[in-house]
Design an enzyme around this catalytic site. Sequence first.
Site, PDB file in Angstrom:
ATOM      1  N   HIS A 109      13.038  12.162   3.720  1.00 29.60           N
ATOM      2  CA  HIS A 109      12.379  13.401   4.085  1.00 29.60           C
ATOM      3  C   HIS A 109      12.198  14.338   2.900  1.00 29.60           C
ATOM      4  CE1 HIS A 109      10.309  16.212   6.470  1.00 29.60           C
ATOM      5  NE2 HIS A 109      10.969  17.100   5.764  1.00 29.60           N
TER       6      HIS A 109
ATOM      7  N   LYS B 223       3.074  30.039   3.943  1.00 30.89           N
ATOM      8  CA  LYS B 223       2.196  29.670   2.844  1.00 30.89           C
ATOM      9  C   LYS B 223       0.738  29.667   3.276  1.00 30.89           C
ATOM     10  CE  LYS B 223       5.270  27.087  -0.012  1.00 30.89           C
ATOM     11  NZ  LYS B 223       4.806  27.720  -1.239  1.00 30.89           N
TER      12      LYS B 223
ATOM     13  N   HIS C 259      14.699  13.422  12.247  1.00 25.15           N
ATOM     14  CA  HIS C 259      13.508  13.463  13.097  1.00 25.15           C
ATOM     15  C   HIS C 259      12.695  12.166  12.983  1.00 25.15           C
ATOM     16  CE1 HIS C 259      11.231  15.783   9.700  1.00 25.15           C
ATOM     17  NE2 HIS C 259      11.071  14.505   9.533  1.00 25.15           N
ATOM     18  N   HIS C 260      13.043  11.335  12.005  1.00 24.25           N
ATOM     19  CA  HIS C 260      12.417  10.013  11.932  1.00 24.25           C
ATOM     20  C   HIS C 260      13.137   9.002  12.813  1.00 24.25           C
ATOM     21  CE1 HIS C 260       9.813  11.131   8.565  1.00 24.25           C
ATOM     22  NE2 HIS C 260      10.821  11.877   8.185  1.00 24.25           N
TER      23      HIS C 260
ATOM     24  N   HIS D  66       0.840  -1.193   0.000  1.00 27.44           N
ATOM     25  CA  HIS D  66       0.000   0.000   0.000  1.00 27.44           C
ATOM     26  C   HIS D  66       0.879   1.249   0.000  1.00 27.44           C
ATOM     27  CE1 HIS D  66      -2.773   3.133   1.206  1.00 27.44           C
ATOM     28  NE2 HIS D  66      -2.067   3.330   2.312  1.00 27.44           N
TER      29      HIS D  66
ATOM     30  N   TRP E 171       7.063   0.314   3.950  1.00 31.05           N
ATOM     31  CA  TRP E 171       7.493   1.083   2.773  1.00 31.05           C
ATOM     32  C   TRP E 171       8.866   1.700   3.009  1.00 31.05           C
ATOM     33  CZ3 TRP E 171       8.546   6.308   1.611  1.00 31.05           C
ATOM     34  CH2 TRP E 171       8.412   7.200   2.677  1.00 31.05           C
TER      35      TRP E 171
ATOM     36  N   SER F  83      12.842   6.511 -13.900  1.00 31.10           N
ATOM     37  CA  SER F  83      11.730   7.241 -14.508  1.00 31.10           C
ATOM     38  C   SER F  83      11.561   8.613 -13.877  1.00 31.10           C
ATOM     39  CB  SER F  83      10.449   6.418 -14.369  1.00 31.10           C
ATOM     40  OG  SER F  83       9.330   7.227 -14.566  1.00 31.10           O
ATOM     41  N   SER F  84      11.577   8.681 -12.542  1.00 32.22           N
ATOM     42  CA  SER F  84      11.403   9.986 -11.885  1.00 32.22           C
ATOM     43  C   SER F  84      12.540  10.931 -12.220  1.00 32.22           C
ATOM     44  CB  SER F  84      11.402   9.868 -10.371  1.00 32.22           C
ATOM     45  OG  SER F  84      10.517   8.955  -9.950  1.00 32.22           O
TER      46      SER F  84
ATOM     47  N   ASP G  52       5.994  22.172 -26.284  1.00 35.98           N
ATOM     48  CA  ASP G  52       6.045  20.811 -25.738  1.00 35.98           C
ATOM     49  C   ASP G  52       7.102  20.801 -24.648  1.00 35.98           C
ATOM     50  OD1 ASP G  52       6.096  17.947 -25.338  1.00 35.98           O
ATOM     51  OD2 ASP G  52       5.239  17.760 -27.342  1.00 35.98           O
TER      52      ASP G  52
ATOM     53  N   ARG H 129       1.871   0.987  15.230  1.00 39.66           N
ATOM     54  CA  ARG H 129       1.528   0.865  13.807  1.00 39.66           C
ATOM     55  C   ARG H 129       2.006  -0.487  13.294  1.00 39.66           C
ATOM     56  NH1 ARG H 129       5.859   4.913  10.787  1.00 39.66           N
ATOM     57  NH2 ARG H 129       4.866   4.083   8.947  1.00 39.66           N
TER      58      ARG H 129
ATOM     59  N   SER I  18      -2.093  27.230  -4.882  1.00 42.74           N
ATOM     60  CA  SER I  18      -1.814  28.644  -5.135  1.00 42.74           C
ATOM     61  C   SER I  18      -2.366  29.105  -6.473  1.00 42.74           C
ATOM     62  CB  SER I  18      -0.303  28.895  -5.112  1.00 42.74           C
ATOM     63  OG  SER I  18       0.241  28.477  -3.889  1.00 42.74           O
TER      64      SER I  18
ATOM     65  N   TYR J  41       8.556  15.991   0.823  1.00 44.95           N
ATOM     66  CA  TYR J  41       8.312  17.316   0.255  1.00 44.95           C
ATOM     67  C   TYR J  41       8.108  17.262  -1.243  1.00 44.95           C
ATOM     68  CZ  TYR J  41       8.410  19.411   4.672  1.00 44.95           C
ATOM     69  OH  TYR J  41       8.055  19.735   5.932  1.00 44.95           O
TER      70      TYR J  41
ATOM     71  N   THR K 164       6.312  26.952   5.979  1.00 45.04           N
ATOM     72  CA  THR K 164       5.018  26.312   5.725  1.00 45.04           C
ATOM     73  C   THR K 164       3.903  27.205   6.246  1.00 45.04           C
ATOM     74  OG1 THR K 164       6.183  24.237   6.135  1.00 45.04           O
ATOM     75  CG2 THR K 164       3.805  24.112   5.886  1.00 45.04           C
TER      76      THR K 164
ATOM     77  N   GLU L 140      11.833  13.417   0.027  1.00 48.27           N
ATOM     78  CA  GLU L 140      10.779  12.740  -0.729  1.00 48.27           C
ATOM     79  C   GLU L 140       9.380  13.177  -0.270  1.00 48.27           C
ATOM     80  OE1 GLU L 140      10.465  10.701  -3.280  1.00 48.27           O
ATOM     81  OE2 GLU L 140       8.377  10.124  -2.931  1.00 48.27           O
TER      82      GLU L 140
HETATM   83  C1  HEM Z   1       5.143  21.118   9.563  1.00 47.29           C
HETATM   84  C2  HEM Z   1       5.637  20.197   8.832  1.00 47.29           C
HETATM   85  C3  HEM Z   1       6.018  18.785   9.289  1.00 47.29           C
HETATM   86  C4  HEM Z   1       6.650  18.367  10.424  1.00 47.29           C
HETATM   87  C5  HEM Z   1       7.133  19.240  11.554  1.00 47.29           C
HETATM   88  C6  HEM Z   1       6.768  16.929  10.340  1.00 47.29           C
HETATM   89  C7  HEM Z   1       7.365  16.121  11.305  1.00 47.29           C
HETATM   90  C8  HEM Z   1       7.423  14.753  11.261  1.00 47.29           C
HETATM   91  C9  HEM Z   1       8.096  13.909  12.218  1.00 47.29           C
HETATM   92  C10 HEM Z   1       8.853  14.407  13.420  1.00 47.29           C
HETATM   93  C11 HEM Z   1       7.925  12.614  11.839  1.00 47.29           C
HETATM   94  C12 HEM Z   1       8.503  11.367  12.499  1.00 47.29           C
HETATM   95  C13 HEM Z   1       7.558  10.772  13.452  1.00 47.29           C
HETATM   96  C14 HEM Z   1       7.998   9.435  13.962  1.00 47.29           C
HETATM   97  O1  HEM Z   1       8.266   8.512  13.163  1.00 47.29           O
HETATM   98  O2  HEM Z   1       8.084   9.295  15.182  1.00 47.29           O
HETATM   99  C15 HEM Z   1       7.140  12.633  10.641  1.00 47.29           C
HETATM  100  C16 HEM Z   1       6.756  11.502   9.939  1.00 47.29           C
HETATM  101  C17 HEM Z   1       6.254  11.549   8.666  1.00 47.29           C
HETATM  102  N1  HEM Z   1       5.918  12.670   7.942  1.00 47.29           N
HETATM  103 FE1  HEM Z   1       5.973  14.559   8.623  1.00 47.29          FE
HETATM  104  N2  HEM Z   1       6.197  16.498   9.189  1.00 47.29           N
HETATM  105  C18 HEM Z   1       5.749  17.602   8.507  1.00 47.29           C
HETATM  106  C19 HEM Z   1       5.159  17.618   7.287  1.00 47.29           C
HETATM  107  C20 HEM Z   1       5.021  16.517   6.470  1.00 47.29           C
HETATM  108  C21 HEM Z   1       4.611  16.559   5.103  1.00 47.29           C
HETATM  109  C22 HEM Z   1       4.259  17.811   4.327  1.00 47.29           C
HETATM  110  C23 HEM Z   1       4.619  15.291   4.659  1.00 47.29           C
HETATM  111  C24 HEM Z   1       4.268  14.720   3.298  1.00 47.29           C
HETATM  112  C25 HEM Z   1       3.581  15.263   2.396  1.00 47.29           C
HETATM  113  C26 HEM Z   1       5.013  14.449   5.751  1.00 47.29           C
HETATM  114  C27 HEM Z   1       5.105  13.075   5.675  1.00 47.29           C
HETATM  115  C28 HEM Z   1       5.528  12.270   6.691  1.00 47.29           C
HETATM  116  C29 HEM Z   1       5.606  10.848   6.592  1.00 47.29           C
HETATM  117  C30 HEM Z   1       5.265  10.005   5.356  1.00 47.29           C
HETATM  118  C31 HEM Z   1       6.047  10.378   7.832  1.00 47.29           C
HETATM  119  C32 HEM Z   1       6.189   8.948   8.307  1.00 47.29           C
HETATM  120  C33 HEM Z   1       7.217   8.142   7.711  1.00 47.29           C
HETATM  121  C34 HEM Z   1       7.165   6.740   8.244  1.00 47.29           C
HETATM  122  O3  HEM Z   1       7.719   6.493   9.323  1.00 47.29           O
HETATM  123  O4  HEM Z   1       6.564   5.873   7.587  1.00 47.29           O
HETATM  124  N3  HEM Z   1       5.236  15.228   6.847  1.00 47.29           N
HETATM  125  N4  HEM Z   1       6.847  13.948  10.296  1.00 47.29           N
HETATM  126 CU   LIG Z   2      10.427  13.882   7.741  1.00 45.89          CU
END
Ligand code: HEM
Ligand SMILES: [Cu+2]
Lengths: 548, 189
Positions: A272, A350, A321-322, A95, A160, A188-189, A124, A469, A287, A276, A347, A274
């Site tokens: 990370h 915006k 931060h992950h 998924h 994933w 591709s990307s 084009d 999770r 916008s 964004y 952010t 990614e």
């Molecule tokens: C204000 C902006 C953001 C902050 C401060 C933030 C912060 C964080 C933090 C600290 C984690 C880690 C949590 C953990 O695993 O314990 C996390 C996970 C995640 N964030 Fe954000 N995030 C922000 C915006 C976004 C945006 C814009 C996206 C995607 C469009 C995003 C996608 C993700 C994803 C996919 C994960 C989980 C990854 C995984 O462990 O599978 N975040 N975020």
């Molecule tokens: Cu992140």
Amino acid sequence: MAPKLPPHHSLQHSSTTATAGGQVHDDHDHHPQPRGIMRWLLTTNHKEIGSLYLIFSLIMFFIGGIFALVVRAELFQPGLNLINPEFFNQMTTMHGLIMVFAAVMPAFTGLANWMIPLQIGAPDMALPRLNNFSFWLLPVAFTLLLSTLLMPGGGPNFGWTFYAPLSTTYAPPSTTFFILSLHIAGVSSILGAINIVATILNMRAPGMRMMDMPLFVWTWLITAFLLIAVMPVLAGVITMMLMDINFGTSFFDAAGGGDPVLFQHLFWFFGHPEVYIMILPAFGIVSAIIPTFARKRLFGYASMVYATASIAVLSFLVWAHHMFVVGLPLAATLFFMYTTMLIAVPTGVKVFNWITTLFRGSITFEVPMLFALAFVVLFTIGGFSGLMLAIAPADFQYHDTYFVVAHFHYVLVPGAVFSIMAAVYYWLPKWTGHYPSEILGKWHFWLSVIGVNLTFFPMHFSGLAGMPRRIPDYALQFADFNLVSSLGAFLFGFSQLIFVWVIIKCVRGGVKAPAKAWDGAEDLEWSVPSPAPLHTFETPPDFKPVQH
Amino acid sequence: MMNPVQRTVFRSVLVLIAMFAFAFALVPLYDVFCRITGVNGKVDERAQTLVSEEVDESRYVTVQFITRSGSGLPWILDVEQRQVRVHPGQPTEINFAFTNQSGSALSGRAVPSVSPSQASRYLRKVNCFCFDEQRLEAGERVEMPLVFQLTRDLPKDVNTVTMVYTLYPVAEEKAQLQAQVAPGSGGDA
Ligand code: HEM
Ligand SMILES: [Cu+2]
């Protein structure tokens, strides 16, 4: 009689109003251009390739969605009910992989293909044949990835994020195919990104300076730079995995002197940025839509550009931060905590600009605007939970719970996915020459909003209460939250059928749209007829910069 | 001469190659970085001399030992005491025992890790079984000492140091090769 537009073509095949339908088949061989399947295999037209990307992405959205519903069906009640845990893990993994790499990313690339040349007045993309190749790599990559589910030992089951050693020492035998498919998707990307950069930098209409470009073009330019910078790192990581699995190296194997934590550093250095990559083009879409339906210029154009650029730069400095719980030293924990919080500033700029654009506008609530407004509200909720997760000591509690799942689904579903839907409703009149049905669109919107919130809001609570999770079964106290989440997920999933219905209906007919389909719309794409003819801007348009 | 599009593509490809190389360069860089800052709890794999310094009797640090077997090596690593209290500066000796529970001779090695990771910079090992591979005959049991010292400059907020030893098998061919070069260097040192 040659159909002018890809959607029309398929329409005439399936149409029951047999006016043109027969003829298309009849003059099959007499036409100089390849027809039928060859036309699509060989096309170098940015609009046709854009449509291919979007259709591919929609199909993958449904496949990834079915996997999610399998997961939610299993979690509907506590206990091991429907599927075994091994298969459950394959479903969560697939998924995530399909949604990220096969649904969201190709959808944005498809929109870029369709709209960037139209928005900058180019005939084009800069490299049309490369463009064809980039697209056709995708079906190959993801057919391969999906086929791993049928291989002995099953498909990828390590999440994933494919952390080593789960994805190396303990991985199923199909992992080598997983790596290959990710390599192909990555190529591709990268090729798509290079093409987009080359188009934007070199093919703008005479007189269009960088700071005259619509924000969708700007955000995509920056996204493409991110892709060029981090996709090679992903390629590097999976190459190291491949070598660990097949050639006896130990990049990530502690027994041989490697380090599994290194995997996480490398992965998130890609990962990370990614995330964004999956949200910056969404910022561009919103916008464009909000000013159109508020009938005002976008507030703070320049600050939007700078905010996007600073988000992109900062996104390279926050990856750990992950990884707060892997045992980082205090100094590193603090560094990553502060940089992460810093990202919330651009952010916030915006969100502020969008709200200020709305302020005292004459707003109407057509479907694209509804999706864009929902984006602003719900994405911001995701941003707030992100800020909570950024607080390292708090993250010790939240990490690997459903709270994280709630966070990233808020930013990705009502964030990235809603923005894509908003874009589709917004530009469908340009693509097909017809307005999408307002009534069906509103049904789709409201059911989706309700479904999304029912699914993901309770996950905040189950996460805070401690539900981990990626588990197929859970303790009884989480039962109510999970029941609601599962009901919401099925509601959301089935409402997407309305979306397909809207698109098919719109391709087949509907209220005719003029060149400028929305009266507040400003950008160059609205100066060409609707539907946009196959070839546009063969002579560069007369571009008059607007004062931002 | 390149046209502008070719120039853009050329530059992008340069960045691509550079980033791909960077990913691989990060592997040794990370290792060096960790060794200097001690961030990932890796310890020096060579014997170090003791720092002769006064024992800091005002302070106790709890040192815990965790031993486990990874990757299915049928060995047991025992430690005579799971936990000791030491003063910073004080050299300490602890006995460990390897037991090969299988019916055949096997080579293995204990890979060390220290938590919290910043403590690894203040940990000096004079003698450790973890510096070498061991080879044990079927059913053999071998005792080996660990001699270590925590230096006095160990940060004040570190009150507990955990040393983890994970057993891993050594590829059989590799072990045989080494046995030819230096017979007897493994087993009963
Ligand atoms: C204000 C902006 C953001 C902050 C401060 C933030 C912060 C964080 C933090 C600290 C984690 C880690 C949590 C953990 O695993 O314990 C996390 C996970 C995640 N964030 Fe954000 N995030 C922000 C915006 C976004 C945006 C814009 C996206 C995607 C469009 C995003 C996608 C993700 C994803 C996919 C994960 C989980 C990854 C995984 O462990 O599978 N975040 N975020
Ligand atoms: Cu992140």
